[in-house]
Design an enzyme around this catalytic site. Sequence first.
Site, PDB file in Angstrom:
ATOM      1  CG  MET A 170      -1.826  -1.158   1.264  1.00  0.00           C
ATOM      2  SD  MET A 170      -3.439  -0.838   2.120  1.00  0.00           S
ATOM      3  CE  MET A 170      -2.798  -0.787   3.716  1.00  0.00           C
TER       4      MET A 170
ATOM      5  CB  SER B 114       2.916   2.460   6.055  1.00  0.00           C
ATOM      6  OG  SER B 114       3.627   1.619   5.345  1.00  0.00           O
TER       7      SER B 114
ATOM      8  CG  HIS C 229       6.792  -1.800   2.198  1.00  0.00           C
ATOM      9  ND1 HIS C 229       6.690  -0.727   3.013  1.00  0.00           N
ATOM     10  CD2 HIS C 229       5.837  -2.615   2.309  1.00  0.00           C
ATOM     11  CE1 HIS C 229       5.440  -0.398   3.534  1.00  0.00           C
ATOM     12  NE2 HIS C 229       4.895  -1.564   2.920  1.00  0.00           N
TER      13      HIS C 229
HETATM   14  P1  AMP Z   1       1.523  -2.908   3.463  1.00  0.00           P
HETATM   15  O1  AMP Z   1       1.992  -1.961   2.598  1.00  0.00           O
HETATM   16  O2  AMP Z   1       1.320  -2.604   4.974  1.00  0.00           O
HETATM   17  O3  AMP Z   1       0.228  -3.546   2.897  1.00  0.00           O
HETATM   18  O4  AMP Z   1       2.329  -4.171   3.394  1.00  0.00           O
HETATM   19  C1  AMP Z   1       2.832  -4.728   2.298  1.00  0.00           C
HETATM   20  C2  AMP Z   1       3.655  -5.928   2.602  1.00  0.00           C
HETATM   21  O5  AMP Z   1       4.669  -5.699   3.426  1.00  0.00           O
HETATM   22  C3  AMP Z   1       2.682  -6.875   3.570  1.00  0.00           C
HETATM   23  O6  AMP Z   1       3.076  -8.357   2.882  1.00  0.00           O
HETATM   24  C4  AMP Z   1       3.404  -6.759   4.840  1.00  0.00           C
HETATM   25  O7  AMP Z   1       3.079  -7.954   5.649  1.00  0.00           O
HETATM   26  C5  AMP Z   1       4.664  -6.453   4.367  1.00  0.00           C
HETATM   27  N1  AMP Z   1       5.457  -5.750   5.545  1.00  0.00           N
HETATM   28  C6  AMP Z   1       4.943  -4.663   6.141  1.00  0.00           C
HETATM   29  N2  AMP Z   1       5.830  -4.242   7.461  1.00  0.00           N
HETATM   30  C7  AMP Z   1       6.735  -5.390   7.431  1.00  0.00           C
HETATM   31  C8  AMP Z   1       7.903  -5.439   8.211  1.00  0.00           C
HETATM   32  N3  AMP Z   1       8.196  -4.770   9.216  1.00  0.00           N
HETATM   33  N4  AMP Z   1       8.585  -6.526   7.729  1.00  0.00           N
HETATM   34  C9  AMP Z   1       8.555  -7.373   6.930  1.00  0.00           C
HETATM   35  N5  AMP Z   1       7.355  -7.132   6.051  1.00  0.00           N
HETATM   36  C10 AMP Z   1       6.371  -6.269   6.197  1.00  0.00           C
END
Ligand code: AMP
Length: 262
Positions: free
Chosen positions: A12, A168, A19
């Site tokens: 997102m 985020s 990420h």
């Molecule tokens: P989001 O943008 O929050 O939807 O996250 C996108 C992807 O990044 C998802 O698969 C999350 O699980 C992964 N993600 C978010 N934060 C972390 C983190 N601290 N460590 C590893 N993966 C992450």
Amino acid sequence: MQGRSLGLVPTMGALHKGHLSLMQKARQQNDVLTVSIFVNPVQFGPHEDLEQYPRDMAGDIEKIEAVPVDILFNPGVKDIYPEGYSTYVEVERMSNALCGMYRPGHFKGVTTVVTKLFNIIRPTRAYFGQKDYQQSAIIRKLVKDLNMDIDLVVCPTIREPDGLAMSSRNSYLSPKQRDAAAVIYATLTLGKNLITEGHRDAKAVQEAMLENLKKEPLIEDIDYVAIVDTETLSPIEHISEQVLLAIAIRIGKTRLIDNIIV
Ligand code: AMP
């Protein structure tokens, strides 16, 4: 793709090192790497943070170019949900556990958009973070139940030096709230230590974890402290094999989640 492998990292945006770790892994394992950035309105509840959700396309593009990523997929809301859109994908039961109890409809939004991204991009492999463990478990079930020919790769949670999982949403926190948020990982570690010391009664471990969270006055709400099966996400009473320790809390208006496998 004619014999070439394609990796997809769905996000997102407001990209951080968590990420980027997914992108680096996907870069190593695939010929072509696509990253999607789409703040999916369907996975936000009516009183959630869709409008405030951090957006930083210029910063994201810089980070993506450094990996490097081959293709950025950044659709508009109307591209994904045109006028009259009416089809949803739902993984039953698991979507109502843990975060699903506090965010009704959230995982239905996630599985719908992930299905659409998979159909549009047709990746060989898709990368998700353990940070959102329930999301990755539900997507694993989705892929299995709907016979999708895609390999899922779940990557470890990337943390700040004090243990706070990168997110985020951490940008919503004031400096004091940010310091207080370290209690989440400290509490998961406490639970892990109790289990490795030999404690087997999940209720007792859960209680000790709850007490630890309650010591932090800036935590306004504890949605859950859970000890569950790593596959089905159903609660465990007696700890005899691998379990997931998972926490969801609110500091001010910010909802934070984290987990570890023990
Ligand atoms: P989001 O943008 O929050 O939807 O996250 C996108 C992807 O990044 C998802 O698969 C999350 O699980 C992964 N993600 C978010 N934060 C972390 C983190 N601290 N460590 C590893 N993966 C992450």
